[in-house]
Design a protein around this motif. Structure first.
Motif, mmCIF file in Angstrom:
data_model
loop_
_atom_site.group_PDB
_atom_site.id
_atom_site.type_symbol
_atom_site.label_atom_id
_atom_site.label_comp_id
_atom_site.label_asym_id
_atom_site.label_seq_id
_atom_site.Cartn_x
_atom_site.Cartn_y
_atom_site.Cartn_z
ATOM 1 N N LYS A 34 40.549 49.886 34.816
ATOM 2 C CA LYS A 34 42.047 50.181 34.900
ATOM 3 C C LYS A 34 42.541 50.049 36.120
ATOM 4 C CE LYS A 34 42.528 52.320 30.583
ATOM 5 N NZ LYS A 34 43.395 53.411 29.609
ATOM 6 N N ILE A 35 41.686 50.654 37.058
ATOM 7 C CA ILE A 35 42.178 50.683 38.454
ATOM 8 C C ILE A 35 42.113 49.363 39.238
ATOM 9 C CG2 ILE A 35 41.727 51.687 40.949
ATOM 10 C CD1 ILE A 35 40.781 54.232 39.512
ATOM 11 N N LYS A 36 40.915 48.787 38.843
ATOM 12 C CA LYS A 36 40.767 47.608 39.471
ATOM 13 C C LYS A 36 41.991 46.363 38.750
ATOM 14 C CE LYS A 36 36.854 44.167 40.207
ATOM 15 N NZ LYS A 36 35.548 43.938 39.730
ATOM 16 N N GLU A 37 41.932 46.706 37.511
ATOM 17 C CA GLU A 37 42.910 45.747 36.750
ATOM 18 C C GLU A 37 44.367 45.824 37.496
ATOM 19 O OE1 GLU A 37 45.178 45.675 32.567
ATOM 20 O OE2 GLU A 37 43.041 45.563 32.589
ATOM 21 N N PHE A 38 44.933 47.194 37.889
ATOM 22 C CA PHE A 38 46.215 47.375 38.199
ATOM 23 C C PHE A 38 46.143 46.714 39.566
ATOM 24 C CE2 PHE A 38 48.687 50.039 41.239
ATOM 25 C CZ PHE A 38 49.919 49.864 40.645
ATOM 26 N N PHE A 39 45.397 46.927 40.586
ATOM 27 C CA PHE A 39 45.418 46.499 41.804
ATOM 28 C C PHE A 39 45.424 44.749 41.821
ATOM 29 C CE2 PHE A 39 43.878 50.844 43.232
ATOM 30 C CZ PHE A 39 45.014 50.971 43.513
ATOM 31 N N SER A 40 44.384 44.364 41.121
ATOM 32 C CA SER A 40 44.397 42.919 41.090
ATOM 33 C C SER A 40 45.564 42.137 40.470
ATOM 34 C CB SER A 40 43.119 42.387 40.512
ATOM 35 O OG SER A 40 43.021 42.978 38.866
ATOM 36 N N VAL A 41 45.748 42.904 39.164
ATOM 37 C CA VAL A 41 46.912 41.904 38.330
ATOM 38 C C VAL A 41 48.444 42.664 38.949
ATOM 39 C CG1 VAL A 41 47.986 41.907 36.162
ATOM 40 C CG2 VAL A 41 45.460 41.930 36.535
ATOM 41 N N GLN A 42 48.718 43.753 39.108
ATOM 42 C CA GLN A 42 50.107 44.384 39.294
ATOM 43 C C GLN A 42 50.470 44.140 40.707
ATOM 44 O OE1 GLN A 42 52.507 45.162 37.256
ATOM 45 N NE2 GLN A 42 50.879 45.071 35.361
ATOM 46 N N LEU A 43 49.414 44.031 41.588
ATOM 47 C CA LEU A 43 49.811 44.195 43.067
ATOM 48 C C LEU A 43 49.101 42.941 43.831
ATOM 49 C CD1 LEU A 43 49.479 47.914 44.106
ATOM 50 C CD2 LEU A 43 51.552 46.637 43.634
ATOM 51 N N SER A 44 48.436 42.090 42.951
ATOM 52 C CA SER A 44 47.845 40.955 43.522
ATOM 53 C C SER A 44 46.915 41.219 44.683
ATOM 54 C CB SER A 44 48.787 39.832 43.961
ATOM 55 O OG SER A 44 49.771 39.487 42.773
ATOM 56 N N ILE A 45 45.976 42.123 44.331
ATOM 57 C CA ILE A 45 45.156 42.368 45.226
ATOM 58 C C ILE A 45 43.809 42.249 45.086
ATOM 59 C CG2 ILE A 45 44.095 44.692 46.438
ATOM 60 C CD1 ILE A 45 46.740 45.941 45.947
ATOM 61 N N GLU A 46 43.053 41.493 45.882
ATOM 62 C CA GLU A 46 41.865 41.340 45.836
ATOM 63 C C GLU A 46 40.748 42.571 45.867
ATOM 64 O OE1 GLU A 46 40.390 37.800 47.831
ATOM 65 O OE2 GLU A 46 42.463 36.571 47.573
ATOM 66 N N GLU A 47 39.443 42.454 45.445
ATOM 67 C CA GLU A 47 38.559 43.395 45.122
ATOM 68 C C GLU A 47 38.466 44.089 46.580
ATOM 69 O OE1 GLU A 47 34.992 42.475 43.165
ATOM 70 O OE2 GLU A 47 34.485 44.727 43.081
ATOM 71 N N ASN A 48 38.159 43.416 47.484
ATOM 72 C CA ASN A 48 37.638 43.664 48.912
ATOM 73 C C ASN A 48 38.929 43.946 49.717
ATOM 74 O OD1 ASN A 48 34.952 43.885 48.293
ATOM 75 N ND2 ASN A 48 34.936 41.648 48.542
ATOM 76 N N SER A 49 39.998 44.068 49.542
ATOM 77 C CA SER A 49 41.231 44.123 50.260
ATOM 78 C C SER A 49 41.472 45.281 50.907
ATOM 79 C CB SER A 49 42.556 43.643 49.549
ATOM 80 O OG SER A 49 42.953 44.985 48.441
ATOM 81 N N PRO A 67 42.441 49.031 51.946
ATOM 82 C CA PRO A 67 42.547 50.300 51.139
ATOM 83 C C PRO A 67 43.773 50.651 51.065
ATOM 84 C CG PRO A 67 41.320 50.733 53.185
ATOM 85 C CD PRO A 67 41.694 49.253 53.179
ATOM 86 N N GLN A 68 44.925 50.237 51.653
ATOM 87 C CA GLN A 68 46.247 51.028 51.526
ATOM 88 C C GLN A 68 46.587 51.094 50.111
ATOM 89 O OE1 GLN A 68 47.630 52.124 54.277
ATOM 90 N NE2 GLN A 68 49.370 52.768 53.329
ATOM 91 N N GLN A 69 46.133 50.006 49.411
ATOM 92 C CA GLN A 69 46.774 50.085 47.840
ATOM 93 C C GLN A 69 46.133 51.385 47.091
ATOM 94 O OE1 GLN A 69 46.579 47.290 49.605
ATOM 95 N NE2 GLN A 69 48.639 46.785 49.185
ATOM 96 N N GLN A 70 44.904 51.768 47.478
ATOM 97 C CA GLN A 70 44.391 52.850 46.781
ATOM 98 C C GLN A 70 44.688 54.145 47.222
ATOM 99 O OE1 GLN A 70 40.146 52.194 48.393
ATOM 100 N NE2 GLN A 70 39.665 50.981 46.649
ATOM 101 N N LEU A 71 45.582 54.031 48.413
ATOM 102 C CA LEU A 71 46.118 54.915 48.968
ATOM 103 C C LEU A 71 47.614 55.362 48.294
ATOM 104 C CD1 LEU A 71 45.619 54.621 52.956
ATOM 105 C CD2 LEU A 71 44.575 56.403 51.271
ATOM 106 N N GLN A 72 47.895 54.197 47.728
ATOM 107 C CA GLN A 72 49.188 54.239 46.980
ATOM 108 C C GLN A 72 48.953 55.116 45.738
ATOM 109 O OE1 GLN A 72 50.436 50.578 46.094
ATOM 110 N NE2 GLN A 72 51.482 50.123 48.205
ATOM 111 N N LEU A 73 48.015 55.061 45.065
ATOM 112 C CA LEU A 73 47.197 55.834 43.637
ATOM 113 C C LEU A 73 47.217 57.165 44.253
ATOM 114 C CD1 LEU A 73 46.912 55.671 41.013
ATOM 115 C CD2 LEU A 73 44.412 54.931 41.542
ATOM 116 N N LEU A 133 40.759 60.229 50.681
ATOM 117 C CA LEU A 133 41.355 58.818 50.803
ATOM 118 C C LEU A 133 42.405 58.963 51.775
ATOM 119 C CD1 LEU A 133 41.678 57.062 47.507
ATOM 120 C CD2 LEU A 133 40.568 56.488 49.375
ATOM 121 N N VAL A 134 43.316 59.862 51.634
ATOM 122 C CA VAL A 134 44.358 60.465 52.507
ATOM 123 C C VAL A 134 43.958 60.540 53.918
ATOM 124 C CG1 VAL A 134 46.482 61.671 52.868
ATOM 125 C CG2 VAL A 134 46.208 60.754 50.743
#
Length: 148
Positions: free
Chosen positions: A4-19, A21-27, A89-90
């Motif tokens: 679900k996390i991977k799907e959120f980042f790839s679909v909702q935020l158009s983030i690739e797997e190795n992008s 880490p700023q998007q993980q920080l949002q979570l 992470l933070v």
């Protein structure tokens, strides 16, 4: 959960797997804000509005992305056994100024319902310690929000 996390980042935020880490920080930030809203054992609408405003302002996400981020953060927060996975992470990825801003966001959520409970104060203090925010910055963030 990780799917679900991977799907959120790839679909909702158009983030690739190795992008970045700023998007993980949002979570992680969203999960910490949600945890704070539960600290006083009641969820106020004002706190939810403050969470949404803080995330939107800090991360410049659309309403659709914000909804997905909050839903995922809620789920992650319920499954987490401690704050460590979020605070690590933070601590490892945020600059001192970003950590300060996160603590300010926490204070904004805590004060949104008109009072800061002892549980909210304690949790913010704990998070600030876990992300290695100096006590002087912890106090400075609190005063900045209270005076605003």
């Amino acid at each position: 959960m990780f799917v679900k996390i991977k799907e959120f980042f790839s679909v909702q935020l158009s983030i690739e797997e190795n992008s970045d880490p700023q998007q993980q920080l949002q979570l992680a930030a969203a999960a910490l804000l949600i945890e704070l809203s539960r600290a006083d054992y009641r969820r106020d609408r004002e706190e939810q509005i403050a969470i949404e405003a803080a995330l939107k302002k800090s991360f410049s996400v659309t309403d659709e992305q914000l909804t997905a981020l909050i839903e995922l953060a809620e789920e992650e927060n319920q499954q987490a056994t401690s704050l460590y996975e979020f605070t690590k992470l933070v601590k490892d990825n945020y600059s001192a100024e970003q950590r300060f801003e996160l603590v300010k966001m926490l204070w904004e959520v805590a004060i949104a319902d008109g009072e800061i409970s002892k549980y909210e104060d304690h949790l913010i203090r704990k998070i600030a310690d876990l992300i290695y925010l100096p006590h002087s910055d912890f106090i400075r963030a609190k005063l900045a929000v209270i005076k605003a």
